[in-house]
Design a protein around this motif. Sequence first.
Motif, PDB file in Angstrom:
ATOM      1  N   SER A   5     -18.482 -24.804 -20.551  1.00 54.36           N
ATOM      2  CA  SER A   5     -19.413 -24.120 -19.647  1.00 54.36           C
ATOM      3  C   SER A   5     -20.826 -24.666 -19.802  1.00 54.36           C
ATOM      4  O   SER A   5     -21.524 -24.908 -18.815  1.00 54.36           O
ATOM      5  N   GLY A   6     -21.256 -24.852 -21.048  1.00 59.71           N
ATOM      6  CA  GLY A   6     -22.587 -25.386 -21.283  1.00 59.71           C
ATOM      7  C   GLY A   6     -22.729 -26.825 -20.830  1.00 59.71           C
ATOM      8  O   GLY A   6     -23.762 -27.237 -20.309  1.00 59.71           O
ATOM      9  N   MET A   7     -21.681 -27.606 -20.999  1.00 58.99           N
ATOM     10  CA  MET A   7     -21.729 -29.020 -20.625  1.00 58.99           C
ATOM     11  C   MET A   7     -21.805 -29.207 -19.115  1.00 58.99           C
ATOM     12  O   MET A   7     -22.583 -30.016 -18.600  1.00 58.99           O
ATOM     13  N   PHE A   8     -20.966 -28.447 -18.373  1.00 58.90           N
ATOM     14  CA  PHE A   8     -20.854 -28.654 -16.930  1.00 58.90           C
ATOM     15  C   PHE A   8     -21.658 -27.657 -16.105  1.00 58.90           C
ATOM     16  O   PHE A   8     -21.729 -27.768 -14.887  1.00 58.90           O
ATOM     17  N   GLY A   9     -22.242 -26.627 -16.751  1.00 53.72           N
ATOM     18  CA  GLY A   9     -23.027 -25.653 -16.007  1.00 53.72           C
ATOM     19  C   GLY A   9     -22.193 -24.723 -15.150  1.00 53.72           C
ATOM     20  O   GLY A   9     -22.632 -24.296 -14.084  1.00 53.72           O
ATOM     21  N   ILE A  10     -20.990 -24.375 -15.598  1.00 55.28           N
ATOM     22  CA  ILE A  10     -20.100 -23.489 -14.850  1.00 55.28           C
ATOM     23  C   ILE A  10     -19.689 -22.331 -15.748  1.00 55.28           C
ATOM     24  O   ILE A  10     -19.917 -22.353 -16.956  1.00 55.28           O
ATOM     25  N   GLY A  11     -19.034 -21.337 -15.138  1.00 52.16           N
ATOM     26  CA  GLY A  11     -18.672 -20.143 -15.889  1.00 52.16           C
ATOM     27  C   GLY A  11     -17.546 -20.338 -16.887  1.00 52.16           C
ATOM     28  O   GLY A  11     -17.565 -19.782 -17.977  1.00 52.16           O
ATOM     29  N   GLY A  12     -16.547 -21.118 -16.530  1.00 52.78           N
ATOM     30  CA  GLY A  12     -15.441 -21.376 -17.439  1.00 52.78           C
ATOM     31  C   GLY A  12     -14.275 -20.430 -17.320  1.00 52.78           C
ATOM     32  O   GLY A  12     -13.289 -20.560 -18.062  1.00 52.78           O
ATOM     33  N   GLY A  13     -14.337 -19.458 -16.398  1.00 56.33           N
ATOM     34  CA  GLY A  13     -13.222 -18.529 -16.247  1.00 56.33           C
ATOM     35  C   GLY A  13     -11.945 -19.208 -15.792  1.00 56.33           C
ATOM     36  O   GLY A  13     -10.846 -18.773 -16.139  1.00 56.33           O
ATOM     37  N   PHE A  14     -12.064 -20.309 -15.041  1.00 55.77           N
ATOM     38  CA  PHE A  14     -10.891 -21.035 -14.585  1.00 55.77           C
ATOM     39  C   PHE A  14     -10.149 -21.685 -15.744  1.00 55.77           C
ATOM     40  O   PHE A  14      -8.972 -22.042 -15.612  1.00 55.77           O
ATOM     41  N   LEU A  15     -10.815 -21.823 -16.900  1.00 55.09           N
ATOM     42  CA  LEU A  15     -10.157 -22.324 -18.103  1.00 55.09           C
ATOM     43  C   LEU A  15      -9.742 -21.192 -19.034  1.00 55.09           C
ATOM     44  O   LEU A  15      -8.650 -21.233 -19.617  1.00 55.09           O
ATOM     45  N   MET A  16     -10.595 -20.183 -19.187  1.00 50.91           N
ATOM     46  CA  MET A  16     -10.336 -19.109 -20.136  1.00 50.91           C
ATOM     47  C   MET A  16      -9.066 -18.345 -19.790  1.00 50.91           C
ATOM     48  O   MET A  16      -8.221 -18.089 -20.656  1.00 50.91           O
ATOM     49  N   THR A  17      -8.926 -17.962 -18.526  1.00 54.06           N
ATOM     50  CA  THR A  17      -7.747 -17.184 -18.130  1.00 54.06           C
ATOM     51  C   THR A  17      -6.450 -17.948 -18.367  1.00 54.06           C
ATOM     52  O   THR A  17      -5.509 -17.409 -18.962  1.00 54.06           O
ATOM     53  N   PRO A  18      -6.325 -19.218 -17.915  1.00 54.12           N
ATOM     54  CA  PRO A  18      -5.092 -19.950 -18.213  1.00 54.12           C
ATOM     55  C   PRO A  18      -4.817 -20.118 -19.699  1.00 54.12           C
ATOM     56  O   PRO A  18      -3.666 -20.010 -20.138  1.00 54.12           O
ATOM     57  N   LEU A  19      -5.856 -20.383 -20.497  1.00 58.26           N
ATOM     58  CA  LEU A  19      -5.638 -20.569 -21.935  1.00 58.26           C
ATOM     59  C   LEU A  19      -5.107 -19.301 -22.586  1.00 58.26           C
ATOM     60  O   LEU A  19      -4.232 -19.361 -23.464  1.00 58.26           O
ATOM     61  N   LEU A  20      -5.620 -18.154 -22.178  1.00 57.34           N
ATOM     62  CA  LEU A  20      -5.119 -16.886 -22.709  1.00 57.34           C
ATOM     63  C   LEU A  20      -3.652 -16.680 -22.316  1.00 57.34           C
ATOM     64  O   LEU A  20      -2.846 -16.189 -23.111  1.00 57.34           O
ATOM     65  N   ILE A  21      -3.327 -17.042 -21.100  1.00 57.01           N
ATOM     66  CA  ILE A  21      -1.931 -16.919 -20.656  1.00 57.01           C
ATOM     67  C   ILE A  21      -1.035 -17.850 -21.451  1.00 57.01           C
ATOM     68  O   ILE A  21       0.079 -17.482 -21.851  1.00 57.01           O
ATOM     69  N   PHE A  22      -1.514 -19.065 -21.723  1.00 52.74           N
ATOM     70  CA  PHE A  22      -0.712 -20.047 -22.460  1.00 52.74           C
ATOM     71  C   PHE A  22      -0.406 -19.600 -23.884  1.00 52.74           C
ATOM     72  O   PHE A  22       0.613 -19.999 -24.456  1.00 52.74           O
ATOM     73  N   ILE A  23      -1.291 -18.781 -24.509  1.00 57.36           N
ATOM     74  CA  ILE A  23      -1.038 -18.349 -25.891  1.00 57.36           C
ATOM     75  C   ILE A  23      -0.263 -17.033 -25.954  1.00 57.36           C
ATOM     76  O   ILE A  23      -0.081 -16.484 -27.037  1.00 57.36           O
ATOM     77  N   GLY A  24       0.170 -16.522 -24.803  1.00 54.08           N
ATOM     78  CA  GLY A  24       1.067 -15.367 -24.814  1.00 54.08           C
ATOM     79  C   GLY A  24       0.503 -14.069 -24.294  1.00 54.08           C
ATOM     80  O   GLY A  24       1.225 -13.068 -24.223  1.00 54.08           O
ATOM     81  N   ILE A  25      -0.766 -14.030 -23.917  1.00 56.99           N
ATOM     82  CA  ILE A  25      -1.336 -12.812 -23.340  1.00 56.99           C
ATOM     83  C   ILE A  25      -0.889 -12.699 -21.888  1.00 56.99           C
ATOM     84  O   ILE A  25      -0.909 -13.688 -21.148  1.00 56.99           O
ATOM     85  N   SER A  26      -0.506 -11.523 -21.473  1.00 57.98           N
ATOM     86  CA  SER A  26       0.021 -11.353 -20.120  1.00 57.98           C
ATOM     87  C   SER A  26      -1.042 -11.710 -19.087  1.00 57.98           C
ATOM     88  O   SER A  26      -2.237 -11.464 -19.295  1.00 57.98           O
ATOM     89  N   PRO A  27      -0.627 -12.314 -17.960  1.00 53.18           N
ATOM     90  CA  PRO A  27      -1.599 -12.696 -16.926  1.00 53.18           C
ATOM     91  C   PRO A  27      -2.446 -11.534 -16.442  1.00 53.18           C
ATOM     92  O   PRO A  27      -3.643 -11.704 -16.180  1.00 53.18           O
ATOM     93  N   ALA A  28      -1.859 -10.331 -16.332  1.00 50.78           N
ATOM     94  CA  ALA A  28      -2.617  -9.182 -15.838  1.00 50.78           C
ATOM     95  C   ALA A  28      -3.761  -8.841 -16.783  1.00 50.78           C
ATOM     96  O   ALA A  28      -4.902  -8.597 -16.349  1.00 50.78           O
ATOM     97  N   VAL A  29      -3.499  -8.809 -18.102  1.00 52.27           N
ATOM     98  CA  VAL A  29      -4.541  -8.494 -19.083  1.00 52.27           C
ATOM     99  C   VAL A  29      -5.578  -9.612 -19.137  1.00 52.27           C
ATOM    100  O   VAL A  29      -6.787  -9.353 -19.245  1.00 52.27           O
ATOM    101  N   ALA A  30      -5.140 -10.861 -19.044  1.00 52.82           N
ATOM    102  CA  ALA A  30      -6.074 -11.985 -19.082  1.00 52.82           C
ATOM    103  C   ALA A  30      -7.037 -11.935 -17.897  1.00 52.82           C
ATOM    104  O   ALA A  30      -8.254 -12.082 -18.058  1.00 52.82           O
ATOM    105  N   VAL A  31      -6.492 -11.721 -16.699  1.00 50.84           N
ATOM    106  CA  VAL A  31      -7.323 -11.679 -15.496  1.00 50.84           C
ATOM    107  C   VAL A  31      -8.299 -10.506 -15.552  1.00 50.84           C
ATOM    108  O   VAL A  31      -9.459 -10.619 -15.130  1.00 50.84           O
ATOM    109  N   ALA A  32      -7.858  -9.366 -16.076  1.00 47.27           N
ATOM    110  CA  ALA A  32      -8.717  -8.186 -16.122  1.00 47.27           C
ATOM    111  C   ALA A  32      -9.762  -8.254 -17.228  1.00 47.27           C
ATOM    112  O   ALA A  32     -10.839  -7.657 -17.101  1.00 47.27           O
ATOM    113  N   SER A  33      -9.494  -8.972 -18.314  1.00 46.28           N
ATOM    114  CA  SER A  33     -10.397  -8.983 -19.468  1.00 46.28           C
ATOM    115  C   SER A  33     -11.447 -10.087 -19.395  1.00 46.28           C
ATOM    116  O   SER A  33     -12.568  -9.908 -19.895  1.00 46.28           O
TER     117      SER A  33
END
Length: 308
Positions: free
Chosen positions: A28-56
């Motif tokens: 986020s700091g490098m590219f000047g963007i929020g980073g949510g497009f990376l955070m949500t998928p990474l949380l899903i990849f480690i086993g957190i349900s998509p619904a909780v990841a998207v909401a959190s």
Amino acid sequence: MQLFLPIADIPVNVFLILALGAAVGFVSGMFGIGGGFLMTPLLIFIGISPAVAVASVPSHMAASSFSGALAYWRRRAIDPMMAAILGCGGIIGTATGVWLFALLRSLGQLDLIIALSYVVLLTVVGSLMFWEGTRAILRLKSKTTTLTRRARAQGWILSMPLKMRFKRSKMYLSVIPVVGIGLFIGFLGAIMGVGGSFLLIPIMIYVLRIPTGTVIGTAMVLTLFTMVFATLLHAITDQLVDAVLALVLMVGGVMGAQFGTRAGQRIRGEHLRLLLGLLILSVGIRFAVELVIQPTDLFSIGELRAGQ
């Protein structure tokens, strides 16, 4: 060190979550963007349900956007009227997205829709950014210049009614596309857990032709509005916001963003766009692979609701 997430209902390694927050904060700091497009998928990849990841994730995005928006406000690099009109559309889009989120969850189709949305959005956006970055680098190497077509692309927008003057941006244009863009970004944030800056900033520059001096700060204000509203709606309607997860991500994100900002200042803009395109495209491809491979566990146990 294991940390139990009460809403996600799984134990996770706290250092892993901190590392994810730091990594996304760095990007986020490098590219000047929020980073949510990376955070949500990474949380899903480690086993957190998509619904909780998207909401959190929106709560993490809101915290990072607040500090950034405050800094840009002090530098008078935010157009308040533009941010307010974008915010009106963003609130409507967020409310619509949360309603659709709850509907899809009740139908049992939410996880599939989230995955498909990420595959389509990230592969398309990543491919376009990679192609544009590659062309920019090739033009620099060949020392050629190309004429921009921004003015030609704006004819249909400039002809729209309900125009108003945006003093800070020195623009005079219709509020219709501004509201529409805010609605689109708010809807994406509620459904996919993304701030939308990686889409909003190019749209504001190349479609609305807003001066770059006010674009990033104004985009951060919209992200702040939509992410706070999305967090509140998800917490009230779905009870899926995991505050423990969001807090740990915030701590990691703040640390990583400091280093990312310094790294981004040492890299040329063309190379940054190329790297960001590759990053977005790789996440989209990973989601596509997850959709087609056969899971190791073919069955799952879930709570049976009344009437099912």
